[in-house]
Design a protein around this motif. Structure first.
Motif, PDB file in Angstrom:
ATOM      1  N   LEU A 144       0.836  -1.209   0.000  1.00 22.76           N
ATOM      2  CA  LEU A 144       0.000   0.000   0.000  1.00 22.76           C
ATOM      3  C   LEU A 144       0.865   1.251   0.000  1.00 22.76           C
ATOM      4  N   ARG A 145       1.982   1.201   0.695  1.00 21.83           N
ATOM      5  CA  ARG A 145       2.915   2.333   0.680  1.00 21.83           C
ATOM      6  C   ARG A 145       3.485   2.532  -0.726  1.00 21.83           C
ATOM      7  N   VAL A 146       3.830   1.431  -1.392  1.00 19.26           N
ATOM      8  CA  VAL A 146       4.321   1.519  -2.769  1.00 19.26           C
ATOM      9  C   VAL A 146       3.234   2.080  -3.676  1.00 19.26           C
ATOM     10  N   PHE A 147       2.009   1.598  -3.508  1.00 18.37           N
ATOM     11  CA  PHE A 147       0.889   2.107  -4.302  1.00 18.37           C
ATOM     12  C   PHE A 147       0.742   3.613  -4.127  1.00 18.37           C
ATOM     13  N   ASP A 148       0.801   4.076  -2.892  1.00 20.29           N
ATOM     14  CA  ASP A 148       0.630   5.500  -2.600  1.00 20.29           C
ATOM     15  C   ASP A 148       1.701   6.343  -3.299  1.00 20.29           C
ATOM     16  N   VAL A 149       2.949   5.924  -3.189  1.00 17.64           N
ATOM     17  CA  VAL A 149       4.033   6.698  -3.783  1.00 17.64           C
ATOM     18  C   VAL A 149       3.970   6.631  -5.309  1.00 17.64           C
ATOM     19  N   LEU A 150       3.615   5.470  -5.869  1.00 19.56           N
ATOM     20  CA  LEU A 150       3.471   5.371  -7.327  1.00 19.56           C
ATOM     21  C   LEU A 150       2.395   6.313  -7.843  1.00 19.56           C
ATOM     22  N   LEU A 151       1.308   6.433  -7.116  1.00 20.37           N
ATOM     23  CA  LEU A 151       0.242   7.348  -7.542  1.00 20.37           C
ATOM     24  C   LEU A 151       0.668   8.794  -7.414  1.00 20.37           C
ATOM     25  N   ARG A 152       1.498   9.104  -6.439  1.00 14.04           N
ATOM     26  CA  ARG A 152       2.004  10.470  -6.306  1.00 14.04           C
ATOM     27  C   ARG A 152       2.974  10.810  -7.441  1.00 14.04           C
ATOM     28  N   GLU A 153       3.897   9.905  -7.709  1.00 19.36           N
ATOM     29  CA  GLU A 153       4.975  10.192  -8.651  1.00 19.36           C
ATOM     30  C   GLU A 153       4.610   9.863 -10.092  1.00 19.36           C
ATOM     31  N   ASN A 182       8.381  -4.869  -9.393  1.00 20.76           N
ATOM     32  CA  ASN A 182       7.799  -6.131  -8.919  1.00 20.76           C
ATOM     33  C   ASN A 182       6.605  -5.870  -8.008  1.00 20.76           C
ATOM     34  N   ALA A 183       6.713  -4.859  -7.169  1.00 21.61           N
ATOM     35  CA  ALA A 183       5.591  -4.522  -6.285  1.00 21.61           C
ATOM     36  C   ALA A 183       4.384  -4.076  -7.095  1.00 21.61           C
ATOM     37  N   LEU A 184       4.624  -3.296  -8.136  1.00 20.89           N
ATOM     38  CA  LEU A 184       3.519  -2.866  -8.999  1.00 20.89           C
ATOM     39  C   LEU A 184       2.874  -4.069  -9.681  1.00 20.89           C
ATOM     40  N   ALA A 185       3.689  -5.028 -10.123  1.00 19.42           N
ATOM     41  CA  ALA A 185       3.143  -6.228 -10.758  1.00 19.42           C
ATOM     42  C   ALA A 185       2.276  -7.010  -9.770  1.00 19.42           C
ATOM     43  N   LEU A 199      -3.106  -8.577  -7.593  1.00 23.87           N
ATOM     44  CA  LEU A 199      -4.011  -8.646  -6.442  1.00 23.87           C
ATOM     45  C   LEU A 199      -5.285  -7.846  -6.652  1.00 23.87           C
ATOM     46  N   LEU A 200      -5.161  -6.692  -7.297  1.00 23.64           N
ATOM     47  CA  LEU A 200      -6.304  -5.806  -7.477  1.00 23.64           C
ATOM     48  C   LEU A 200      -6.981  -5.999  -8.825  1.00 23.64           C
ATOM     49  N   ASP A 201      -6.425  -6.878  -9.639  1.00 16.59           N
ATOM     50  CA  ASP A 201      -7.012  -7.216 -10.939  1.00 16.59           C
ATOM     51  C   ASP A 201      -7.263  -5.966 -11.784  1.00 16.59           C
ATOM     52  N   ASP A 202      -6.209  -5.126 -11.859  1.00 12.10           N
ATOM     53  CA  ASP A 202      -6.331  -3.871 -12.599  1.00 12.10           C
ATOM     54  C   ASP A 202      -4.924  -3.409 -12.952  1.00 12.10           C
ATOM     55  N   PRO A 203      -4.708  -2.802 -14.123  1.00 10.52           N
ATOM     56  CA  PRO A 203      -3.360  -2.318 -14.464  1.00 10.52           C
ATOM     57  C   PRO A 203      -2.870  -1.177 -13.588  1.00 10.52           C
ATOM     58  N   LEU A 204      -3.786  -0.445 -12.957  1.00 11.75           N
ATOM     59  CA  LEU A 204      -3.490   0.631 -12.010  1.00 11.75           C
ATOM     60  C   LEU A 204      -2.780   1.835 -12.644  1.00 11.75           C
ATOM     61  N   THR A 231      -5.379   4.521 -13.649  1.00 10.92           N
ATOM     62  CA  THR A 231      -6.676   4.049 -14.138  1.00 10.92           C
ATOM     63  C   THR A 231      -7.782   4.582 -13.220  1.00 10.92           C
ATOM     64  N   PRO A 232      -9.036   4.527 -13.660  1.00 11.13           N
ATOM     65  CA  PRO A 232     -10.138   4.954 -12.775  1.00 11.13           C
ATOM     66  C   PRO A 232     -10.157   4.211 -11.448  1.00 11.13           C
ATOM     67  N   LYS A 233      -9.828   2.924 -11.475  1.00 11.67           N
ATOM     68  CA  LYS A 233      -9.827   2.161 -10.229  1.00 11.67           C
ATOM     69  C   LYS A 233      -8.721   2.651  -9.296  1.00 11.67           C
ATOM     70  N   ALA A 234      -7.541   2.939  -9.863  1.00 18.10           N
ATOM     71  CA  ALA A 234      -6.439   3.446  -9.040  1.00 18.10           C
ATOM     72  C   ALA A 234      -6.803   4.777  -8.402  1.00 18.10           C
ATOM     73  N   LEU A 235      -7.447   5.660  -9.177  1.00 20.06           N
ATOM     74  CA  LEU A 235      -7.847   6.958  -8.633  1.00 20.06           C
ATOM     75  C   LEU A 235      -8.886   6.797  -7.534  1.00 20.06           C
ATOM     76  N   ALA A 236      -9.790   5.813  -7.696  1.00 24.52           N
ATOM     77  CA  ALA A 236     -10.807   5.584  -6.671  1.00 24.52           C
ATOM     78  C   ALA A 236     -10.195   5.044  -5.383  1.00 24.52           C
ATOM     79  N   LEU A 237      -9.137   4.251  -5.505  1.00 23.89           N
ATOM     80  CA  LEU A 237      -8.482   3.684  -4.330  1.00 23.89           C
ATOM     81  C   LEU A 237      -7.515   4.654  -3.671  1.00 23.89           C
TER      82      LEU A 237
END
Length: 305
Positions: free
Chosen positions: A17-26, A45-48, A53-58, A69-75
């Motif tokens: 989740l920390r990786v997800f957060d920083v990827l969305l910021r950067e 690898n974390a993004l993969a 896990l989330l079944d979405d390209p993010l 993606t819309p799902k990434a923005l919603a999360l």
């Protein structure tokens, strides 16, 4: 939060989740890896894993950028809020040591505020927090709500009419305006009256607004000035006026600083305008962060020097 399918949270690696957060910021794997102090393959690898896990390209590559993606923005919002809550819970009672911190703060301000604020702030930080990093982004006339909500900005310093209730606003400084022309200007003598002001050719420092305080006052009197050049940059405006017969209206403190460096002469406006306020604004939700509170205090202290 959207449905992310059947998932056993007990087996979910919360570090992702920390990786997800920083990827969305950067929106960039290399920058995210640098910010996380991880290798680029580790973040990839974390993004993969997140995608599986989330079944979405993010994040989808478009040119040189990665578009959420819309799902990434919603999360993004719920995950960031959860991480912030965890961080605040774990740091209760902890102290912030500015002398040892290597934290990066992201701020937004106009070049006027940057030239006014940053020399004094950097002098303070050199002694108090030598390893802090400040990243400054340009600021338009409206409050960058999305960037503050997403954590892409920690705080902003600027002039705002209204802000949503979820933000904190601290008055930083009040400022007036002055007129600057080059020394030896052929149309300006010892004084500047309204008739002369209206005859001059004007440069307007444009920040995205329909019209500024000066033009609003003139319009109320049924008057208009001749604007022949616009620029978003105060420093460029001062240099252009120093080398031409244009004039410019500048914030007083900035005008005086430029007059010390350039062959400019300054005059009071030939009509009365109220001072305008410059505020420090940040999310109220982040008001418990000791590091952010410390930086806000340093910025506010500059106004008292």
């Amino acid at each position: 939060m959207p449905d992310i399918g059947p998932m056993n949270i007990s087996t979910f690696d919360l570090n992702l989740l920390r990786v997800f957060d920083v990827l969305l910021r950067e929106q960039n794997v290399s920058r995210a890896a640098e910010r996380l102090a991880l290798s680029q393959p580790t973040v990839s690898n974390a993004l993969a894993r997140l995608r599986e896990l989330l079944d979405d390209p993010l994040l989808v590559r478009i040119g040189r950028r990665m578009q959420p993606t819309p799902k990434a923005l919603a999360l993004e919002g719920p995950i960031r809020a959860a991480l912030l809550q965890i961080e605040q819970t774990l740091t209760v009672g902890d102290s912030f040591d500015p002398g040892q911190s290597r934290q990066t703060f992201r701020l937004a301000m106009t070049d006027f505020v940057e030239q006014w604020c940053m020399p004094a702030l950097l002098r303070r930080l050199q002694d108090r927090a030598p390893n802090l990093r400040l990243d400054v982004a340009p600021l338009a006339t409206s409050l960058p709500i999305d960037a503050l909500d997403r954590g892409q900005l920690d705080l902003v310093v600027g002039r705002f009419n209204e802000i949503p209730a979820r933000f904190v606003r601290h008055l930083w400084r009040s400022e007036t305006l002055q007129v600057a022309v080059r020394k030896g200007h052929p149309q300006v003598g010892g004084d500047l009256d309204l008739e002369t002001f209206l005859r001059l050719r004007h440069l307007w420092v444009y920040g995205g607004q329909t019209r500024g305080m000066v033009d609003q006052w003139l319009g109320e009197q049924g008057l208009v000035r001749q604007i022949v050049y616009t620029t978003p940059n105060y420093l460029q405006a001062a240099h252009l006026v120093a080398e031409t017969d244009l004039c410019v209206v500048l914030p007083t403190q900035l005008a005086r600083r430029f007059a010390d460096l350039l062959p400019l002469q300054l005059f009071d406006l030939p009509f009365a305008l109220e001072a305008f306020d410059t505020d420090v604004v940040y999310l109220a939700q982040r008001g418990q962060e000791r590091a952010l509170n410390w930086l806000v205090g340093e910025i506010l202290s500059i106004a008292k020097d």
